[in-house]
Every structure is written in C-alpha cells, then in structure tokens.
Design a protein around this motif. Sequence first.
Motif, PDB file in Angstrom:
ATOM      1  N   GLY A 200       0.843  -1.183   0.000  1.00 21.35           N
ATOM      2  CA  GLY A 200       0.000   0.000   0.000  1.00 21.35           C
ATOM      3  C   GLY A 200       0.879   1.233   0.000  1.00 21.35           C
ATOM      4  N   ASP A 201       0.253   2.400   0.097  1.00 22.12           N
ATOM      5  CA  ASP A 201       1.008   3.645   0.033  1.00 22.12           C
ATOM      6  C   ASP A 201       2.105   3.695   1.091  1.00 22.12           C
ATOM      7  N   ASP A 202       1.767   3.315   2.326  1.00 17.75           N
ATOM      8  CA  ASP A 202       2.719   3.422   3.431  1.00 17.75           C
ATOM      9  C   ASP A 202       3.002   2.089   4.108  1.00 17.75           C
ATOM     10  N   LYS A 203       2.444   0.999   3.614  1.00 23.34           N
ATOM     11  CA  LYS A 203       2.547  -0.279   4.310  1.00 23.34           C
ATOM     12  C   LYS A 203       3.019  -1.397   3.396  1.00 23.34           C
ATOM     13  N   LEU A 204       3.646  -2.379   4.025  1.00 24.07           N
ATOM     14  CA  LEU A 204       4.016  -3.602   3.329  1.00 24.07           C
ATOM     15  C   LEU A 204       3.623  -4.774   4.211  1.00 24.07           C
ATOM     16  N   ASN A 243      -3.487 -21.239   1.743  1.00 22.09           N
ATOM     17  CA  ASN A 243      -3.062 -20.035   1.036  1.00 22.09           C
ATOM     18  C   ASN A 243      -3.730 -18.825   1.654  1.00 22.09           C
ATOM     19  N   ALA A 244      -3.084 -17.667   1.506  1.00 20.93           N
ATOM     20  CA  ALA A 244      -3.629 -16.422   2.024  1.00 20.93           C
ATOM     21  C   ALA A 244      -3.525 -15.339   0.965  1.00 20.93           C
ATOM     22  N   HIS A 245      -4.582 -14.539   0.845  1.00 28.98           N
ATOM     23  CA  HIS A 245      -4.628 -13.456  -0.132  1.00 28.98           C
ATOM     24  C   HIS A 245      -4.983 -12.167   0.601  1.00 28.98           C
ATOM     25  N   VAL A 246      -4.107 -11.187   0.546  1.00 25.11           N
ATOM     26  CA  VAL A 246      -4.376  -9.899   1.179  1.00 25.11           C
ATOM     27  C   VAL A 246      -5.216  -9.059   0.216  1.00 25.11           C
ATOM     28  N   VAL A 247      -6.464  -8.781   0.599  1.00 23.79           N
ATOM     29  CA  VAL A 247      -7.360  -8.024  -0.271  1.00 23.79           C
ATOM     30  C   VAL A 247      -7.389  -6.550   0.102  1.00 23.79           C
ATOM     31  N   SER A 248      -6.886  -6.209   1.279  1.00 23.91           N
ATOM     32  CA  SER A 248      -6.776  -4.817   1.699  1.00 23.91           C
ATOM     33  C   SER A 248      -5.619  -4.721   2.683  1.00 23.91           C
ATOM     34  N   VAL A 249      -4.770  -3.712   2.488  1.00 22.14           N
ATOM     35  CA  VAL A 249      -3.628  -3.488   3.365  1.00 22.14           C
ATOM     36  C   VAL A 249      -4.011  -2.617   4.548  1.00 22.14           C
ATOM     37  N   ASP A 250      -4.843  -1.595   4.308  1.00 21.86           N
ATOM     38  CA  ASP A 250      -5.283  -0.674   5.352  1.00 21.86           C
ATOM     39  C   ASP A 250      -6.743  -0.310   5.129  1.00 21.86           C
ATOM     40  N   PRO A 251      -7.653  -0.950   5.879  1.00 23.40           N
ATOM     41  CA  PRO A 251      -7.483  -1.917   6.956  1.00 23.40           C
ATOM     42  C   PRO A 251      -6.995  -3.263   6.417  1.00 23.40           C
ATOM     43  N   PHE A 270     -12.958 -14.675   4.906  1.00 27.18           N
ATOM     44  CA  PHE A 270     -12.171 -13.457   5.027  1.00 27.18           C
ATOM     45  C   PHE A 270     -11.967 -13.136   6.495  1.00 27.18           C
ATOM     46  N   LEU A 271     -10.758 -12.679   6.821  1.00 26.38           N
ATOM     47  CA  LEU A 271     -10.422 -12.301   8.182  1.00 26.38           C
ATOM     48  C   LEU A 271     -10.082 -10.817   8.216  1.00 26.38           C
ATOM     49  N   SER A 272     -10.690 -10.096   9.144  1.00 18.86           N
ATOM     50  CA  SER A 272     -10.354  -8.701   9.388  1.00 18.86           C
ATOM     51  C   SER A 272      -9.428  -8.662  10.598  1.00 18.86           C
ATOM     52  N   ILE A 273      -8.242  -8.059  10.429  1.00 16.93           N
ATOM     53  CA  ILE A 273      -7.201  -8.120  11.455  1.00 16.93           C
ATOM     54  C   ILE A 273      -6.769  -6.717  11.862  1.00 16.93           C
ATOM     55  N   ASP A 274      -6.725  -6.477  13.167  1.00 22.06           N
ATOM     56  CA  ASP A 274      -6.191  -5.235  13.715  1.00 22.06           C
ATOM     57  C   ASP A 274      -4.681  -5.419  13.890  1.00 22.06           C
ATOM     58  N   ASP A 275      -3.888  -4.703  13.084  1.00 16.93           N
ATOM     59  CA  ASP A 275      -2.435  -4.859  13.136  1.00 16.93           C
ATOM     60  C   ASP A 275      -1.758  -3.662  13.809  1.00 16.93           C
ATOM     61  N   SER A 276      -2.480  -2.989  14.703  1.00 16.80           N
ATOM     62  CA  SER A 276      -1.922  -1.816  15.379  1.00 16.80           C
ATOM     63  C   SER A 276      -0.949  -2.183  16.494  1.00 16.80           C
ATOM     64  N   ALA A 312     -14.938  -5.358  -2.520  1.00 15.33           N
ATOM     65  CA  ALA A 312     -14.562  -3.992  -2.194  1.00 15.33           C
ATOM     66  C   ALA A 312     -14.423  -3.861  -0.688  1.00 15.33           C
ATOM     67  N   VAL A 313     -13.467  -3.051  -0.234  1.00 13.95           N
ATOM     68  CA  VAL A 313     -13.199  -2.843   1.184  1.00 13.95           C
ATOM     69  C   VAL A 313     -13.086  -1.355   1.451  1.00 13.95           C
ATOM     70  N   SER A 314     -13.710  -0.890   2.542  1.00 13.99           N
ATOM     71  CA  SER A 314     -13.625   0.516   2.893  1.00 13.99           C
ATOM     72  C   SER A 314     -13.194   0.689   4.339  1.00 13.99           C
ATOM     73  N   LYS A 315     -12.130   1.435   4.544  1.00 15.19           N
ATOM     74  CA  LYS A 315     -11.685   1.744   5.896  1.00 15.19           C
ATOM     75  C   LYS A 315     -12.657   2.695   6.578  1.00 15.19           C
ATOM     76  N   LYS A 316     -13.115   3.704   5.853  1.00 14.60           N
ATOM     77  CA  LYS A 316     -14.013   4.702   6.432  1.00 14.60           C
ATOM     78  C   LYS A 316     -15.316   4.082   6.907  1.00 14.60           C
ATOM     79  N   ALA A 317     -15.882   3.210   6.090  1.00 18.19           N
ATOM     80  CA  ALA A 317     -17.156   2.590   6.439  1.00 18.19           C
ATOM     81  C   ALA A 317     -16.968   1.314   7.239  1.00 18.19           C
ATOM     82  N   GLY A 318     -15.764   0.777   7.272  1.00 19.22           N
ATOM     83  CA  GLY A 318     -15.496  -0.437   8.030  1.00 19.22           C
ATOM     84  C   GLY A 318     -16.251  -1.633   7.519  1.00 19.22           C
ATOM     85  N   ALA A 319     -16.229  -1.833   6.191  1.00 20.18           N
ATOM     86  CA  ALA A 319     -17.047  -2.897   5.610  1.00 20.18           C
ATOM     87  C   ALA A 319     -16.368  -3.562   4.420  1.00 20.18           C
TER      88      ALA A 319
END
Length: 455
Positions: A200-204, A243-251, A270-276, A312-319
Amino acid sequence: MSRSRMAVVGGAVLAAGLVVSGCGADGGGGGGKGGSGAESAAAQGVLLNQVPMAKVSALTGARGMWTTKKNFVKADLKKIVGYPPAGGKAQWTVPLSGEICWSSSRPTEDGLIAVVFKNDKDDPAVCTEIGLVDLNKGTMRWHKQALEDGSAQMFDEVTIGGGTVAAAGTSGSAAWTVGGKPLWKSDPGKKCQDVGYAGGDDKLIAVRDCGGDAEHPKLDVQTVDPRTRAVKSSHSLPAGTENAHVVSVDPLVVGIDSGKAQGGMSVSEFLSIDDSAARGKLLGTIATSGGKYGKYEIDCPATEVEGCSQLAVSKKAGALYLGTQDPLDAGSEAKNDVVAFSLKTGKRIGKVAGAEEGRLLPIGLDEGGQVIAYQEADSISEDAGAVWRIDPASYKKTKVLQNPAAHAEIEGRFTSDRELGYAGGRLYVGTGAVSAPDNVYKEKQPLAMVFGPKQ
C-alpha cells in the motif's frame, strides 16, 4: 509450498484515480439494511476504443491494466502500452524481454508499477526479471535480477509498498527501493520464509510460512517495515490454512483457504485483522460459502498473495462488499445481490438488490467513497454490461453507465482472466492473457475495450 510459475489472474481492478477499494456501512444484526435502485443518472455508453489481441499460438501472460490522468495503460504481449483514456492510438510502449508473469495491482501516487517478466534470451520458461515502470512518462525506470549462487532467482509475484518493490516466488524473495537500491534477499536458513507480499502507500504486508511443510504450511500475516523487513505486527492464520490473499492493506483484510473453499473458489473465509499492536488481533470472520448469509462470488489467484477481485473494502465505512452467487430473497428477479459485512464483527450489515439483466459485482470505490459495481454482460442473451454506484449509507444503487447492446456479445466473452476498471466516467474491460484466435465467433476477441459517454 506449491506455487504457480506463471500467474495470469483476472480482475486487476486497481488503478490511480480509478476504482481502488471498497465501501459499506450499516447498523443492525444479521439482517442489515436493504437498498433499492434508480436509473435516472445512467449515461448511454458507446464503444470508445478496442485494443486488438496479438497473434499467438498459446495462452500468454499479459496481466495488468491501469489508468492515470494521462493514460489508459494495458499490459500486452511482451510490452506495456499507454493509450489516451477515451480511446485513440498508442501514445507510448515499454518493451519487455519476454512474457509478463505478474504485475502490481495499482500504481503508486506518482504512477509507478512493478512487473515480473521473462527473459527470452536467458530462459523463456521462467520469470526472473523485475522492472519498475513509470506510467506517467511511459518509461522503464529500472530492470533488475536477484542472483543466488550466480543464477537469477525465479519470482511469481511483485508489489510496491511503502516505497519498496518486493518480489517473491518459488526460489525466494527480494526487495529494492523504488530508486533501485537492493534492500534484502531471502535467507534459506531462517525459520520463516516469505511466501509473498501485498503493498500500500505506506505499508508492506508479508505472508510467511513459519515452520510448515509443502502440504501443511504454517502461515503468518505480518506487517513489516518496508525498508528492513522488521516485523511490526504478526498474526498466525488458522491451522490448515493453505493459502492467504491480502485483499486490503489498510485496513488489513485477508482471504484464506482453510481447506473449506467450495465451488472452485480459493477463499473459504475473510479475516479482518487489527495490526496496530505487535500481536495482530482477529476482529471478524466472514465465510464465503455455507454460512447463513449465502454464497459469494470471489475471483482470487490460486496461490499469489495479491490479485483478488470482485469485492470492495472501505476503511471509512469499516465494511467488506461481496456479490452473492444467487439472490438472497425468494422470488427476486435479480441475478444476485451485493452484501456488506462489518469488518469489526464479521456480521452482515447491509444488502443491495442486484440487477435483472446481469450479476452485480462490486469492484471498488469512486473518489467520493461510493461503491462501484459492474453489471456483467451476457453474451448469450446479449444484455450489455453497466456500471452502478452504491451509496454506503442508504444502500441505494444508481446506474451511471449503460453499455451499448451492439457490443454485448463480445463484452460478455470477457470472463476468465477478466480485468475491470472505472475512471472518469469510463469503464475499462480487459483480459490478463493473450489467447489464440477462437473460430467459434465471427468477431475477434480484443485484449481490452473502453466504454463511456459519447465524446
């Protein structure tokens, strides 16, 4: 772990200023909100451009399709070509030394993409070349190999994240800065081996096999420092994950195959993960089949970490947005529905009724955060494709582009290896592979088509 050598995967949706991610929000338990449709805003589209299919005798990789402010860019047979966004002759060509094996899903903010390709002079059977292409200038910034004991390493995939070009494959991994400076190579002596990356822009994000074997990998998803590969956050995937497929980096959202995938799909949930934090926390799990909310249409590669589409994944909407295989309501005349799931809980939080003419597949967001969905064309019924915009708050859908019926049959032939994009009011439909001519149809299949309002 078994990995494909030549990955030509459908649905490369992402592009600069184009549909990039996804969206959705809603409150409530299992049922969620529902939305209705409107067509008053639909523009009648015309065919603006066709990219011809190169002549080949066998299927050849051409994965990659992007837009910038200046160009519509398509990977082609041993080259990458930039066209005017609304159609016209090629403005520039970046030649390659061999077949394209993989390319990064979306350009960086300054228009850079990475590509893995073959070298016909050395060995046309393997993917050893890494190139960084500037889509704004139509040039190859640099071209590299990673050497191991004097031989070039083989790669299956490549991405750009946080200013780092990271590649991985059967013979290891390697990374460079976007300036071309080497950063790291895989170390066979370490316990954890990198399977692949998502950027992503700032993440790997790295997917690593930490102690498993070829038949039973032990996969971790790790957020790493793009320069040093130091682990910032790590989450172990469930036992049995193949196998694992990253469909969104942030979130961080990961599609996995835990051995339960059905119907030829390579994702069972699909798994949603908090990586903070240092230890990644599982937030929500969304089953793709067999769950109480139905079965879903997802297009993911067999093994590569990036490359999933039809979501589709949205950080703002969390969905997370997915298209169902069949309509959820008995008696519905729609081909299917679009469903939103909460990334915090994994529960369904909204539903949008699909279209009667074709399946509705979410492909990303527009610049305003609205969900963009593609209505599939049907080559048999000759119902043309269309583009819909879905409001993430009200779940109302609005048709924004209706493709011409005259080209419905050929548009409907884009199925396997399909690439989709929407930008500037125009729909881009392409394929990630150059194929031999099909004598069944009179009209030749193009490599890509551009639809949009009449100029």
